[in-house]
Design an enzyme around this catalytic site. Structure first.
Site, PDB file in Angstrom:
ATOM      1  N   SER A 131       0.832  -1.194   0.000  1.00 20.58           N
ATOM      2  CA  SER A 131       0.000   0.000   0.000  1.00 20.58           C
ATOM      3  C   SER A 131       0.871   1.250   0.000  1.00 20.58           C
ATOM      4  CB  SER A 131      -0.917   0.017   1.228  1.00 20.58           C
ATOM      5  OG  SER A 131      -1.565   1.258   1.366  1.00 20.58           O
ATOM      6  N   LYS A 132       0.556   2.162  -0.908  1.00 22.18           N
ATOM      7  CA  LYS A 132       1.259   3.445  -0.952  1.00 22.18           C
ATOM      8  C   LYS A 132       1.069   4.192   0.363  1.00 22.18           C
ATOM      9  CE  LYS A 132       3.186   6.948  -3.323  1.00 22.18           C
ATOM     10  NZ  LYS A 132       4.528   6.911  -3.910  1.00 22.18           N
ATOM     11  N   ARG A 133      -0.127   4.053   0.961  1.00 22.81           N
ATOM     12  CA  ARG A 133      -0.428   4.763   2.202  1.00 22.81           C
ATOM     13  C   ARG A 133       0.478   4.317   3.341  1.00 22.81           C
ATOM     14  NH1 ARG A 133      -7.091   4.683   2.327  1.00 22.81           N
ATOM     15  NH2 ARG A 133      -7.412   5.975   0.442  1.00 22.81           N
ATOM     16  N   ASP A 192       8.815   5.662  -7.371  1.00 22.00           N
ATOM     17  CA  ASP A 192       9.595   5.868  -6.150  1.00 22.00           C
ATOM     18  C   ASP A 192      10.932   5.148  -6.260  1.00 22.00           C
ATOM     19  OD1 ASP A 192       7.628   7.382  -4.905  1.00 22.00           O
ATOM     20  OD2 ASP A 192       6.686   5.625  -3.991  1.00 22.00           O
TER      21      ASP A 192
END
Length: 249
Positions: free
Chosen positions: A182-184, A192
């Site tokens: 998850s990016k979160r 990235d």
């Protein structure tokens, strides 16, 4: 392609409320008795949820028994509605998945899913079938979390008389402990990694080997070599872990 001009006796009332790409296809299913209008309001649906509990809530087909006269009267009065897919109540749906093999799902587990929402927009489950058909998609490749939803799509293809595509369900890529990336939660995206100095070729090479392996266990590939070596039979049924140490290697 704006779809078929259908809807039977109710068509003019519905199409005047919202004309878009997907509604005519839903009306075709209504005409074929493969879908039906549902006029249940939020209050009734909430009472239904409470009566069934939070586990396994299914719509009770209340509006399936409405007469033609009742349906026409509701449409003329512009009562808000959704269009639901009418699922078979008996038997099962069986299909061949390119990765997981033969999958059978009992029809009793399938709910009469919503195809067109009350705002006139299609649900994802309905729109993706229409879109794939119009784009002549032959292979649907997606995550394994959709395995249980696929019978709904197959029933839609069959109701329209369309060719059913080949389904290829892929295992998830997770992080340590089996959790979804998850990016979160700070898990790196492709860009990235590029910004940190990882070569795009190395990232593609590594990701291609998550959940898939060549027959000779080779590990270093160019993109062209991956394309030449790839075969669906090499896809694993189990989730793969994204390991930064392996990427660094």
């Amino acid at each position: 392609d704006e779809g078929p001009d259908v809807g039977g006796d109710y068509g003019p009332y519905v199409q005047s409320q919202r004309k878009d790409l997907y509604l005519p296809y839903a009306l075709e299913l209504v005409e074929k008795k493969q879908a039906y209008y549902c006029f249940c309001d939020k209050e009734r649906l909430e009472e239904l949820r409470k009566s069934q509990g939070h586990e396994g809530v299914k719509y009770d087909r209340h509006c399936l028994s409405l007469s033609d006269e009742e349906i026409k009267a509701n449409l003329e009065a512009k009562v808000p509605f959704v269009i639901r897919q009418k699922m078979p109540q008996e038997g099962s749906v069986t299909y061949e998945d390119a990765v997981f093999g033969t999958i059978t799902v009992p029809c009793s587990e399938l709910e009469d899913q919503i195809l067109i929402k009350s705002d006139g927009f299609p649900t994802y489950n309905f729109a993706n079938v229409i879109d794939d058909h119009l784009m002549k998609i032959t292979h649907v490749v997606r995550g394994s979390e959709y395995v249980s939803s696929t019978p709904k799509y197959i029933l839609l293809y069959e109701a329209f008389g369309w060719d059913v595509p080949v389904f290829v369900h892929l295992p998830l890529i997770t992080k340590e402990g089996g959790r979804k990336m998850s990016k979160r939660e700070g898990d790196a995206s492709f860009m990235d990694l590029v910004e940190k100095g990882y070569l795009p070729e190395a990232i593609v090479n590594y990701v291609a080997l998550l959940g898939w392996s060549p027959r000779d266990n080779r590990e270093i590939f160019s993109l062209q070599e991956l394309a030449e070596a790839f075969d669906i039979s090499g896809i694993s049924k189990s989730p793969s872990v994204f390991d930064m140490e392996k990427l660094n290697w």
